[in-house]
Every structure is written in C-alpha cells, then in structure tokens.
Design a protein around this motif. Structure first.
Motif, mmCIF file in Angstrom:
data_model
loop_
_atom_site.group_PDB
_atom_site.id
_atom_site.type_symbol
_atom_site.label_atom_id
_atom_site.label_comp_id
_atom_site.label_asym_id
_atom_site.label_seq_id
_atom_site.Cartn_x
_atom_site.Cartn_y
_atom_site.Cartn_z
ATOM 1 N N ARG A 54 1.204 -0.917 -0.379
ATOM 2 C CA ARG A 54 -0.178 0.571 -0.251
ATOM 3 C C ARG A 54 0.367 0.982 -0.037
ATOM 4 N NH1 ARG A 54 -5.907 1.596 0.976
ATOM 5 N NH2 ARG A 54 -5.211 3.959 0.299
ATOM 6 N N ALA A 55 1.642 1.149 0.671
ATOM 7 C CA ALA A 55 2.986 2.376 0.691
ATOM 8 C C ALA A 55 3.387 2.849 -0.413
ATOM 9 C CB ALA A 55 4.051 2.321 2.299
ATOM 10 N N SER A 70 2.304 2.284 -3.484
ATOM 11 C CA SER A 70 1.137 2.346 -3.920
ATOM 12 C C SER A 70 1.023 3.594 -4.024
ATOM 13 C CB SER A 70 -0.181 1.419 -4.329
ATOM 14 O OG SER A 70 -0.927 1.774 -3.449
ATOM 15 N N ASP A 71 1.031 4.167 -2.655
ATOM 16 C CA ASP A 71 0.576 5.486 -2.234
ATOM 17 C C ASP A 71 1.755 6.732 -2.795
ATOM 18 O OD1 ASP A 71 -1.673 4.707 -1.633
ATOM 19 O OD2 ASP A 71 -1.380 4.640 0.500
ATOM 20 N N LEU A 72 3.432 6.062 -2.254
ATOM 21 C CA LEU A 72 3.991 6.871 -2.515
ATOM 22 C C LEU A 72 4.995 6.858 -3.789
ATOM 23 C CD1 LEU A 72 5.948 6.639 0.610
ATOM 24 C CD2 LEU A 72 4.429 8.643 0.241
#
Length: 124
Positions: free
Chosen positions: A92-93, A95-97
C-alpha cells in the motif's frame, strides 16, 4: 551440536538485522521474518536439544519439553499473520508513495545541500 545450532541462529539473526537496516520496505519485511525465525529457533533450543526424545513421559529415558514446542507453534502462526499484514502495508505504501523507500523520499539526494546538487556548468 549446540555450537552449530548457535552459529546458525546467529547467522539468521545477522541476516535479519542487515535486512531490517536497509532502506527498502520489502527488505525490512524479509528482515523481520528472519528475526522471527531466529527467535523461534532460540525458543525451540531453550527446551533442551535432545535426539530421539519422546514427547510423552514414560516412552523413553529422555523426553522433550512440550512447552517450547507449543510456544514456537504459536509464534509461527502469529509471525505468519504479522508478515502478511506488514507485506500488505508495504504494498500500500508503494502504491501511495510511488517508491519502495522506507522514509518515503522520492530522490536519493534530498538531504544534500544546494551547492552539492549543482552540476559543473551552472552558476554558483
């Protein structure tokens, strides 16, 4: 046998610490997994290393202590759940960052001063 076992646990611990100190999330997750394996082996060894020891009293002269085995089994289940959760957080990190850095920086030279970033042909 105990010396070889201790060296193996130390090697796994060293590899785990090395991976945890890396700057990438996937390496940190693998390092935490290796550290949990090393702790499991340490807990298993705390119940005395006995060859051909029976798990039930009265079956042989020496018996294996069942408490460390139960602790290791519980730790394996909890470690698997923790690894799955940490891996989902890492994905998730990412994909977000948009990168795999632990600190979330987009460039490697973010901490460098302005003078160090300038190339030879630019004004100072």
């Amino acid at each position: 046998m105990e010396t070889l076992y201790a060296v193996c646990v130390g090697a796994i611990t060293t590899g785990g610490i090395f991976l945890v100190l890396r700057g990438y999330t996937f390496a940190v997750v693998l390092g935490l997994t290796l550290l949990s394996y090393a702790v499991n082996l340490f807990l298993f060894a705390s119940g005395r290393l006995v060859i051909n020891g029976a798990a039930i009293l009265g079956e042989s002269e020496q018996y294996a202590d069942p408490l460390p085995q139960a602790l290791v089994l519980t730790a394996i289940v909890i470690g698997f759940a923790m690894t799955a959760f940490a891996l989902i957080l890492a994905l998730r990190a990412r994909s977000d960052l948009g990168n795999d850095q632990v600190d979330g920086k987009t460039e490697i030279h973010d901490d460098l001063p302005q003078k160090a970033r300038r190339q030879g042909g630019e004004d100072k």
